[in-house]
Scaffold this motif. Structure first.
Motif, PDB file in Angstrom:
ATOM      1  N   HIS A 209       0.844  -1.200   0.000  1.00  0.00           N
ATOM      2  CA  HIS A 209       0.000   0.000   0.000  1.00  0.00           C
ATOM      3  C   HIS A 209       0.877   1.246   0.000  1.00  0.00           C
ATOM      4  N   MET A 210       0.907   1.928  -1.138  1.00  0.00           N
ATOM      5  CA  MET A 210       1.721   3.139  -1.295  1.00  0.00           C
ATOM      6  C   MET A 210       1.094   4.028  -2.348  1.00  0.00           C
ATOM      7  N   PRO A 211       1.269   5.342  -2.239  1.00  0.00           N
ATOM      8  CA  PRO A 211       0.771   6.241  -3.286  1.00  0.00           C
ATOM      9  C   PRO A 211       1.689   6.247  -4.504  1.00  0.00           C
ATOM     10  N   GLU A 212       1.252   6.939  -5.532  1.00  0.00           N
ATOM     11  CA  GLU A 212       2.036   7.088  -6.750  1.00  0.00           C
ATOM     12  C   GLU A 212       3.373   7.731  -6.417  1.00  0.00           C
ATOM     13  N   ASN A 213       4.399   7.468  -7.195  1.00  0.00           N
ATOM     14  CA  ASN A 213       5.773   7.938  -7.002  1.00  0.00           C
ATOM     15  C   ASN A 213       6.514   7.112  -5.955  1.00  0.00           C
ATOM     16  N   PHE A 214       5.847   6.736  -4.884  1.00  0.00           N
ATOM     17  CA  PHE A 214       6.512   6.000  -3.825  1.00  0.00           C
ATOM     18  C   PHE A 214       6.921   4.604  -4.281  1.00  0.00           C
ATOM     19  N   THR A 215       6.072   3.940  -5.055  1.00  0.00           N
ATOM     20  CA  THR A 215       6.386   2.567  -5.446  1.00  0.00           C
ATOM     21  C   THR A 215       7.591   2.511  -6.390  1.00  0.00           C
ATOM     22  N   ARG A 216       7.737   3.510  -7.237  1.00  0.00           N
ATOM     23  CA  ARG A 216       8.906   3.518  -8.126  1.00  0.00           C
ATOM     24  C   ARG A 216      10.193   3.631  -7.306  1.00  0.00           C
ATOM     25  N   ALA A 217      10.202   4.562  -6.350  1.00  0.00           N
ATOM     26  CA  ALA A 217      11.382   4.729  -5.500  1.00  0.00           C
ATOM     27  C   ALA A 217      11.631   3.471  -4.660  1.00  0.00           C
ATOM     28  N   PHE A 218      10.559   2.842  -4.185  1.00  0.00           N
ATOM     29  CA  PHE A 218      10.697   1.640  -3.366  1.00  0.00           C
ATOM     30  C   PHE A 218      11.237   0.476  -4.185  1.00  0.00           C
ATOM     31  N   ALA A 219      10.718   0.309  -5.403  1.00  0.00           N
ATOM     32  CA  ALA A 219      11.205  -0.775  -6.261  1.00  0.00           C
ATOM     33  C   ALA A 219      12.690  -0.592  -6.574  1.00  0.00           C
ATOM     34  N   GLU A 220      13.110   0.641  -6.828  1.00  0.00           N
ATOM     35  CA  GLU A 220      14.515   0.904  -7.121  1.00  0.00           C
ATOM     36  C   GLU A 220      15.400   0.569  -5.918  1.00  0.00           C
ATOM     37  N   ARG A 221      14.904   0.892  -4.721  1.00  0.00           N
ATOM     38  CA  ARG A 221      15.668   0.579  -3.515  1.00  0.00           C
ATOM     39  C   ARG A 221      15.787  -0.929  -3.319  1.00  0.00           C
ATOM     40  N   LEU A 222      14.678  -1.650  -3.481  1.00  0.00           N
ATOM     41  CA  LEU A 222      14.714  -3.098  -3.351  1.00  0.00           C
ATOM     42  C   LEU A 222      15.668  -3.716  -4.370  1.00  0.00           C
ATOM     43  N   ASN A 223      15.642  -3.221  -5.586  1.00  0.00           N
ATOM     44  CA  ASN A 223      16.486  -3.770  -6.644  1.00  0.00           C
ATOM     45  C   ASN A 223      17.968  -3.579  -6.334  1.00  0.00           C
ATOM     46  N   LYS A 224      18.315  -2.455  -5.714  1.00  0.00           N
ATOM     47  CA  LYS A 224      19.710  -2.182  -5.379  1.00  0.00           C
ATOM     48  C   LYS A 224      20.191  -3.030  -4.205  1.00  0.00           C
ATOM     49  N   GLN A 225      19.298  -3.315  -3.261  1.00  0.00           N
ATOM     50  CA  GLN A 225      19.720  -3.941  -2.015  1.00  0.00           C
ATOM     51  C   GLN A 225      19.438  -5.447  -1.946  1.00  0.00           C
ATOM     52  N   CYS A 226      18.751  -5.984  -2.931  1.00  0.00           N
ATOM     53  CA  CYS A 226      18.449  -7.424  -2.937  1.00  0.00           C
ATOM     54  C   CYS A 226      19.105  -8.082  -4.142  1.00  0.00           C
ATOM     55  N   ALA A 227      19.357  -9.375  -4.034  1.00  0.00           N
ATOM     56  CA  ALA A 227      19.964 -10.116  -5.145  1.00  0.00           C
ATOM     57  C   ALA A 227      18.963 -10.342  -6.271  1.00  0.00           C
ATOM     58  N   ILE A 228      17.704 -10.642  -5.901  1.00  0.00           N
ATOM     59  CA  ILE A 228      16.665 -10.838  -6.902  1.00  0.00           C
ATOM     60  C   ILE A 228      16.356  -9.499  -7.573  1.00  0.00           C
ATOM     61  N   ALA A 229      16.017  -9.521  -8.861  1.00  0.00           N
ATOM     62  CA  ALA A 229      15.676  -8.290  -9.571  1.00  0.00           C
ATOM     63  C   ALA A 229      14.283  -7.815  -9.152  1.00  0.00           C
ATOM     64  N   VAL A 230      14.136  -6.526  -8.914  1.00  0.00           N
ATOM     65  CA  VAL A 230      12.857  -5.943  -8.515  1.00  0.00           C
ATOM     66  C   VAL A 230      12.626  -4.673  -9.316  1.00  0.00           C
ATOM     67  N   ARG A 231      11.426  -4.505  -9.836  1.00  0.00           N
ATOM     68  CA  ARG A 231      11.068  -3.235 -10.477  1.00  0.00           C
ATOM     69  C   ARG A 231       9.564  -3.015 -10.405  1.00  0.00           C
ATOM     70  N   GLU A 232       9.171  -1.772 -10.611  1.00  0.00           N
ATOM     71  CA  GLU A 232       7.757  -1.436 -10.623  1.00  0.00           C
ATOM     72  C   GLU A 232       7.124  -2.025 -11.884  1.00  0.00           C
ATOM     73  N   ALA A 233       5.986  -2.660 -11.722  1.00  0.00           N
ATOM     74  CA  ALA A 233       5.318  -3.308 -12.851  1.00  0.00           C
ATOM     75  C   ALA A 233       4.720  -2.287 -13.805  1.00  0.00           C
ATOM     76  N   VAL A 234       4.710  -2.629 -15.079  1.00  0.00           N
ATOM     77  CA  VAL A 234       4.028  -1.832 -16.094  1.00  0.00           C
ATOM     78  C   VAL A 234       3.085  -2.747 -16.865  1.00  0.00           C
ATOM     79  N   ASP A 235       2.092  -2.169 -17.474  1.00  0.00           N
ATOM     80  CA  ASP A 235       1.114  -2.953 -18.219  1.00  0.00           C
ATOM     81  C   ASP A 235       1.794  -3.738 -19.341  1.00  0.00           C
ATOM     82  N   GLY A 236       1.510  -5.039 -19.402  1.00  0.00           N
ATOM     83  CA  GLY A 236       2.096  -5.881 -20.423  1.00  0.00           C
ATOM     84  C   GLY A 236       3.351  -6.618 -19.987  1.00  0.00           C
ATOM     85  N   ASP A 237       3.823  -6.382 -18.779  1.00  0.00           N
ATOM     86  CA  ASP A 237       4.980  -7.121 -18.261  1.00  0.00           C
ATOM     87  C   ASP A 237       4.709  -8.621 -18.273  1.00  0.00           C
TER      88      ASP A 237
END
Length: 358
Positions: A209-237
């Motif tokens: 549960h997060m507002p717009e803009n927050f999830t992009r920043a959160f996904a980028e942080r997770l991707n940098k700090q975790c081994a598994i790849a993480v990114r914000e989903a887009v339509d058609g992924d």
């Protein structure tokens, strides 16, 4: 006894409005006001409030530094007020990592008018956070070095000590994992995902549960700090092993039988955007009993209805235990409905997810 609130904000206008809004509830009492982080740390020490509201950008000492100092001395629930910008989201995530338990967008327009929605939301949030006050500092998750943890051999069977008994009778492994969280979720998701190696063989969908803009920043942080790849989903992924897709804030995330992700700009069936109920329901329709749903810390009951749909299809549901939750709301809802197959502490969930797919 009313819940005692300390306000920390450098804006006289915001101080005044928060005092007025908080004072409207008989169960809340403003016991002090600080104009910068340093004053906030001092007043937190002397007044011993039940909950603190904290701005992030202030003179003398910023909000993140103040949160870290307060949590080191005497843990207390801290609610951040954050800018709606991408930079505001990044700083808010720093504050959550430092020990703050939740945040609200700092919308001056909404604060200026007599917003019933804001008033109810703030009252509910403060009362709930005070009721679930931490007894020790919230842990700062130290993730592995980015992209460098040793991969796990998923072809090797785990020893009995590595696996706890589970109710899946067929021994079939999940084809999709869906994890949802709300209050306390950013720290919890970081801890869970940091336990997974880069070669994790099952796709993951994340709903926070997060507002717009927050999830992009959160996904980028997770991707940098975790081994598994993480990114914000887009339509058609397309979902795929080794990738976790985070639902974008303010929108709904669904998936179909082909593994194609659909992002909906709105959905009037639910209040949360994104909603775990929506993603759970779509996963149940697309993957039936091959889904593993995980419900982490959070306020409310989002995910309970979707978990019911998953259980009807024979899927598994895990939930976080009460002791390790910041707010035992969402996991409690599924547990009360007897939908939970396994109840695990936060530290157990990541290793259990790794063991589940071996």
């Amino acid at each position: 006894m009313p819940v005692r609130v300390l306000i920390v904000d450098d804006s006289n206008f915001f101080q005044s409005r928060l005092k007025q809004i908080i004072g409207q509830h008989p169960g809340l009492e403003v016991v002090g006001v600080a104009s910068n982080g340093q004053q906030g740390v001092s007043l937190a020490r002397s007044l011993k409030p039940d909950v603190i509201t904290m701005d992030f950008e202030m003179p003398v000492m910023d909000g993140v530094t103040a949160v870290r100092a307060i949590m080191a001395e005497r843990p207390v629930p801290i609610l951040m007020f954050s800018s709606l910008t991408y930079e505001g989201a990044r700083i808010t995530l720093d504050a959550l990592a430092a020990g703050a338990v939740d945040f609200l967008p700092k919308d001056f327009a909404e604060v200026s008018r007599n917003s019933i929605v804001l008033t109810q939301k703030l009252h509910e949030r403060l009362l709930t956070l005070a009721a679930g006050a931490p007894s020790s500092p919230q842990p700062v998750v130290k993730a592995p070095e980015p992209k460098r943890p040793q991969d796990i051999d998923f072809t090797r069977q785990p020893t009995p000590a590595q696996l706890k008994p589970r109710s899946r009778p067929s021994g079939a492994k999940p084809s999709l994992i869906v994890v949802g969280a709300s209050t306390g979720g950013p720290v919890a998701l970081m801890e869970v995902l940091a336990s997974l190696p880069a070669n994790y063989p099952v796709p993951i969908l994340l709903v926070q549960h997060m507002p717009e803009n927050f999830t992009r920043a959160f996904a980028e942080r997770l991707n940098k700090q975790c081994a598994i790849a993480v990114r914000e989903a887009v339509d058609g992924d397309l979902i795929k092993p080794g990738l976790a897709l985070l639902a974008p804030g303010g929108k709904q995330m669904m998936v179909d039988r082909r593994g194609v992700v659909k992002i909906l700009p709105d959905d009037e069936r639910v209040n949360y955007k994104p909603s775990l109920d929506i993603t759970f329901g779509a996963a149940a329709n697309a993957y039936s009993d091959r889904v593993l749903g995980v419900v982490l810390t959070g306020m409310g009951s989002d995910g309970c209805k979707g978990a019911g749909l998953l259980k009807q299809r024979g899927a598994q549901i895990w939930s976080q235990d009460k002791d390790s939750c910041v707010i035992y709301g969402m996991p409690m809802a599924v547990a009360r409905e007897n939908l939970t197959d396994r109840v695990l502490s936060l530290k157990e969930i990541g290793p259990a997810l790794a063991a589940e797919v071996r």
